[in-house]
Structure formats: structure tokens, C-alpha cells
Scaffold this motif. Structure first.
Motif, PDB file in Angstrom:
ATOM      1  N   GLY A 177       3.084  -7.504  -0.056  1.00 56.31           N
ATOM      2  CA  GLY A 177       2.629  -8.047   1.212  1.00 56.31           C
ATOM      3  C   GLY A 177       2.396  -7.000   2.280  1.00 56.31           C
ATOM      4  O   GLY A 177       1.903  -5.901   2.011  1.00 56.31           O
ATOM      5  N   SER A 178       2.797  -7.352   3.501  1.00 54.76           N
ATOM      6  CA  SER A 178       2.534  -6.481   4.656  1.00 54.76           C
ATOM      7  C   SER A 178       3.820  -6.021   5.324  1.00 54.76           C
ATOM      8  O   SER A 178       3.817  -5.684   6.510  1.00 54.76           O
ATOM      9  CB  SER A 178       1.676  -7.228   5.676  1.00 54.76           C
ATOM     10  N   VAL A 179       4.930  -5.982   4.567  1.00 55.13           N
ATOM     11  CA  VAL A 179       6.234  -5.635   5.131  1.00 55.13           C
ATOM     12  C   VAL A 179       6.198  -4.231   5.736  1.00 55.13           C
ATOM     13  O   VAL A 179       5.840  -3.262   5.066  1.00 55.13           O
ATOM     14  CB  VAL A 179       7.331  -5.702   4.053  1.00 55.13           C
ATOM     15  N   ILE A 180       6.559  -4.119   7.000  1.00 57.48           N
ATOM     16  CA  ILE A 180       6.571  -2.822   7.690  1.00 57.48           C
ATOM     17  C   ILE A 180       7.667  -1.930   7.132  1.00 57.48           C
ATOM     18  O   ILE A 180       7.456  -0.749   6.860  1.00 57.48           O
ATOM     19  CB  ILE A 180       6.763  -3.016   9.208  1.00 57.48           C
ATOM     20  N   GLY A 181       8.866  -2.471   6.964  1.00 59.93           N
ATOM     21  CA  GLY A 181       9.961  -1.676   6.419  1.00 59.93           C
ATOM     22  C   GLY A 181      11.296  -2.371   6.598  1.00 59.93           C
ATOM     23  O   GLY A 181      11.750  -2.531   7.736  1.00 59.93           O
ATOM     24  N   ASP A 182      11.905  -2.785   5.497  1.00 57.09           N
ATOM     25  CA  ASP A 182      13.232  -3.390   5.514  1.00 57.09           C
ATOM     26  C   ASP A 182      14.172  -2.518   4.699  1.00 57.09           C
ATOM     27  O   ASP A 182      13.827  -2.095   3.580  1.00 57.09           O
ATOM     28  CB  ASP A 182      13.216  -4.793   4.890  1.00 57.09           C
ATOM     29  N   HIS A 183      15.371  -2.254   5.235  1.00 53.01           N
ATOM     30  CA  HIS A 183      16.344  -1.409   4.543  1.00 53.01           C
ATOM     31  C   HIS A 183      17.732  -2.017   4.642  1.00 53.01           C
ATOM     32  O   HIS A 183      18.147  -2.440   5.723  1.00 53.01           O
ATOM     33  CB  HIS A 183      16.360   0.004   5.128  1.00 53.01           C
ATOM     34  N   HIS A 212       0.808  -1.228   0.000  1.00 58.20           N
ATOM     35  CA  HIS A 212       0.000   0.000   0.000  1.00 58.20           C
ATOM     36  C   HIS A 212       0.843   1.280   0.000  1.00 58.20           C
ATOM     37  O   HIS A 212       0.290   2.365  -0.156  1.00 58.20           O
ATOM     38  CB  HIS A 212      -0.922   0.010   1.229  1.00 58.20           C
ATOM     39  N   LYS A 213       2.149   1.183   0.162  1.00 57.82           N
ATOM     40  CA  LYS A 213       2.989   2.374   0.232  1.00 57.82           C
ATOM     41  C   LYS A 213       2.991   3.073  -1.125  1.00 57.82           C
ATOM     42  O   LYS A 213       3.178   2.431  -2.172  1.00 57.82           O
ATOM     43  CB  LYS A 213       4.413   2.022   0.655  1.00 57.82           C
ATOM     44  N   VAL A 214       2.821   4.401  -1.120  1.00 56.99           N
ATOM     45  CA  VAL A 214       2.618   5.119  -2.380  1.00 56.99           C
ATOM     46  C   VAL A 214       3.863   5.828  -2.886  1.00 56.99           C
ATOM     47  O   VAL A 214       3.910   6.224  -4.057  1.00 56.99           O
ATOM     48  CB  VAL A 214       1.474   6.150  -2.232  1.00 56.99           C
ATOM     49  N   ASP A 215       4.895   6.020  -2.067  1.00 53.06           N
ATOM     50  CA  ASP A 215       6.088   6.737  -2.520  1.00 53.06           C
ATOM     51  C   ASP A 215       7.292   5.805  -2.601  1.00 53.06           C
ATOM     52  O   ASP A 215       7.395   4.849  -1.835  1.00 53.06           O
ATOM     53  CB  ASP A 215       6.403   7.928  -1.610  1.00 53.06           C
ATOM     54  N   ALA A 216       8.175   6.075  -3.532  1.00 61.44           N
ATOM     55  CA  ALA A 216       9.398   5.287  -3.689  1.00 61.44           C
ATOM     56  C   ALA A 216      10.476   6.179  -4.328  1.00 61.44           C
ATOM     57  O   ALA A 216      10.156   6.963  -5.226  1.00 61.44           O
ATOM     58  CB  ALA A 216       9.146   4.061  -4.565  1.00 61.44           C
ATOM     59  N   PRO A 217      11.722   6.086  -3.879  1.00 59.74           N
ATOM     60  CA  PRO A 217      12.181   5.302  -2.741  1.00 59.74           C
ATOM     61  C   PRO A 217      11.543   5.802  -1.436  1.00 59.74           C
ATOM     62  O   PRO A 217      11.045   6.927  -1.369  1.00 59.74           O
ATOM     63  CB  PRO A 217      13.701   5.533  -2.719  1.00 59.74           C
ATOM     64  N   SER A 218      11.600   4.997  -0.435  1.00 55.52           N
ATOM     65  CA  SER A 218      11.012   5.370   0.852  1.00 55.52           C
ATOM     66  C   SER A 218      11.756   6.553   1.460  1.00 55.52           C
ATOM     67  O   SER A 218      12.922   6.823   1.125  1.00 55.52           O
ATOM     68  CB  SER A 218      11.068   4.189   1.829  1.00 55.52           C
ATOM     69  N   GLY A 219      11.094   7.247   2.367  1.00 50.15           N
ATOM     70  CA  GLY A 219      11.755   8.341   3.073  1.00 50.15           C
ATOM     71  C   GLY A 219      12.978   7.867   3.837  1.00 50.15           C
ATOM     72  O   GLY A 219      13.989   8.577   3.930  1.00 50.15           O
ATOM     73  N   THR A 220      12.904   6.648   4.359  1.00 48.99           N
ATOM     74  CA  THR A 220      14.041   6.087   5.088  1.00 48.99           C
ATOM     75  C   THR A 220      15.212   5.828   4.154  1.00 48.99           C
ATOM     76  O   THR A 220      16.369   6.102   4.480  1.00 48.99           O
ATOM     77  CB  THR A 220      13.637   4.786   5.784  1.00 48.99           C
ATOM     78  N   ALA A 221      14.929   5.283   2.965  1.00 49.79           N
ATOM     79  CA  ALA A 221      15.996   5.037   1.994  1.00 49.79           C
ATOM     80  C   ALA A 221      16.686   6.342   1.616  1.00 49.79           C
ATOM     81  O   ALA A 221      17.917   6.402   1.516  1.00 49.79           O
ATOM     82  CB  ALA A 221      15.424   4.355   0.756  1.00 49.79           C
ATOM     83  N   LEU A 222      15.917   7.393   1.428  1.00 49.85           N
ATOM     84  CA  LEU A 222      16.502   8.686   1.095  1.00 49.85           C
ATOM     85  C   LEU A 222      17.318   9.234   2.263  1.00 49.85           C
ATOM     86  O   LEU A 222      18.392   9.825   2.069  1.00 49.85           O
ATOM     87  CB  LEU A 222      15.400   9.675   0.708  1.00 49.85           C
TER      88      LEU A 222
END
Length: 242
Positions: free
Chosen positions: A186-192, A134-144
Motif C-alpha cells: 500500500g501507501s504506508v509511510i512508515g510503521d515501526h 515502492h520501498k526498495v531496501d529492507a530492513p528499513s534504515g529506521t529498523a536498523l
């Protein structure tokens, strides 16, 4: 007790932050969502936490600035124009803006910066992230955020080094660049993962988010810290004294 208000209170993060406030020795000043007037909550709260949408940032900044209320911004997908608005508001109020409120990710960013500073440009940097469908932005804010840390370690900016995608005959990798790959499912919360790849060896720095509460707890800790700070712009590293 510190009264914390939530912008985006009905979202997944908003609900998690509400739970975290109850166990952190703070009080909930209230919450608003899209279409609501943000001003009354700004006046009622000692500090605000914003996990809403980029389109709401300007109104939320104006409301907080009008009454001098500190603001933690965890909303991702912000544009350079949004960053300029945050810079301007930080002249009058304390603002902490981050792509990730996890304390573990905060420390990871420090490690990435240190590694980038000590390894030469012949060590390639690649950042791989995965989030739920469901995440709408990429790359994620964390990745940036992690990419910015690597760029700072190399005395540069992410804008100068960033490579978002590779498709087709794009040629060999340019030395010193920072590459990104975004996975969704899936339902991944956030992997970096931040990969430093040299000749014949590789270093991988990883963070796995298993529960959304890690971000909520970090956001509340940031809010409690920010409530006592003078006007200015802050990072999550400041909360940990890094």
C-alpha cells in the motif's frame, strides 16, 4: 538566513523538504538530481541535505568536502563502504547521517536503548517495520537504527546480534539476538515496532508515521543545527541534546 541545498530534490522527500524549508525561516539554495554535477550546489549552500541514492553518496561527499559544506545524509540502504567514506569525510566537514530524521523516531531510539540496557538478554528483541510497496531496501534504515540502539544498550553491535529472516527449520531462537521482519504494501509511510518479549510479559514501543512531512521537518531542523557545528560525525540525538 541559512541556505539549504537538496540532493535528490525531485524525489518525494526532496519535494517535502522544499516545502519545509519555506516554513522554517531558511532559504532554498537549490536542488540537484541523478546525473547533475553536485559541486555548484555544494558551493552555493550553507548546508546540504541528501535524500538521493546510495550510488550518488560518494560524489556528494566529495563535492561537500571540497568546499567545506556541512551535509545531512538521510539516504538509506548504505553499505559498510559508504559508512567508511562518511567517516573519512567527517574529518573535514560536519556530517549527520541517520536512517530516519523524525524527531519522534529519534526519541524512540533512546527509549529502545534504555530498555535494552535494563532488561536482561532473556528478553528477546524483535523489530517489525512496514512501508509502502515502492520501498526498495529492507530492513528499513529506521529498523536498523532501532536495532543499533538495542545493541548499544546491550554493549554489543548489531552485526553480532542481527537476524534478518527465518524460513524453514531454523531451530530455536538464540538468546540475545535481535530479529527483524519487513512488511511492504500500500501507501504506508512508515510503521515501526520494537518488541521486548520476556517470560509471561511483553513491552512494545511503537512509532507510526502518518505524513512524510515529519521526516522533512526533522531534516530541516537537523540541517539548521548542523550548519553551526565543527567537523565531525553526528546523530539525530545530538540535535535534541540527547
Amino acid at each position: 538566513m541559512t541556505a539549504i541545498g537538496i540532493y535528490g530534490s525531485a524525489g518525494r522527500m526532496g519535494r517535502a523538504i522544499t516545502d519545509a524549508i519555506e516554513t522554517a525561516g531558511a532559504t532554498l539554495a537549490g536542488g540537484v538530481d541523478a546525473g547533475d554535477d553536485p559541486s555548484p550546489l555544494a558551493a552555493a549552500a550553507d548546508v546540504l541535505v541528501d535524500f538521493s541514492t546510495p550510488s550518488a553518496i560518494e560524489a556528494h561527499l566529495a563535492a561537500a568536502r571540497a568546499v567545506g559544506t556541512a551535509l545531512v545524509i538521510g539516504t538509506t540502504g548504505l553499505t559498510p563502504q559508504h559508512q567508511s567514506l562518511i567517516d573519512a569525510a567527517a574529518a573535514d566537514i560536519a556530517i549527520l547521517q541517520t536512517g530516519n530524521t523524525s524527531l519522534g523516531v529519534t526519541l524512540l531510539g533512546i527509549l529502545v536503548r534504555e530498555a535494552a540496557a535494563r532488561l536482561g538478554p532473556d528478553w528477546d528483541v524483535e523489530i517489525v517495520e512496514m512501508h509502502h510497496r515502492h520501498k526498495v531496501d529492507a530492513p528499513s534504515g529506521t529498523a536498523l537504527l532501532l536495532g543499533e540502539a538495542a545493541a548499544r544498550g546491550r554493549d554489543s553491535t548489531l552485526a553480532e546480534l542481527r537476524v534478518d529472516s527465518r524460513a524453514g527449520l531454523v531451530g530455536a531462537r538464540s538468546e540475545g539476538t535481535i530479529g527483524f521482519a519487513s512488511l511492504r504494501g500500500g501507501s504506508v509511510i512508515g510503521d515501526h515496532s520494537v518488541i521486548f518479549a520476556g517470560e509471561g510479559e511483553r513491552i512494545e514501543l511503537n512509532h507510526r508515521g502518518d505524513d512524510r512531512s515529519i521526516f522533512a521537518r526533522g531534516a530541516v531542523r537537523a540541517a539548521l543545527w548542523l550548519a553551526d557545528q565543527p567537523a565531525g560525525r553526528y546523530r539525530m540525538g545530538d540535535v535534541l541534546g540527547l
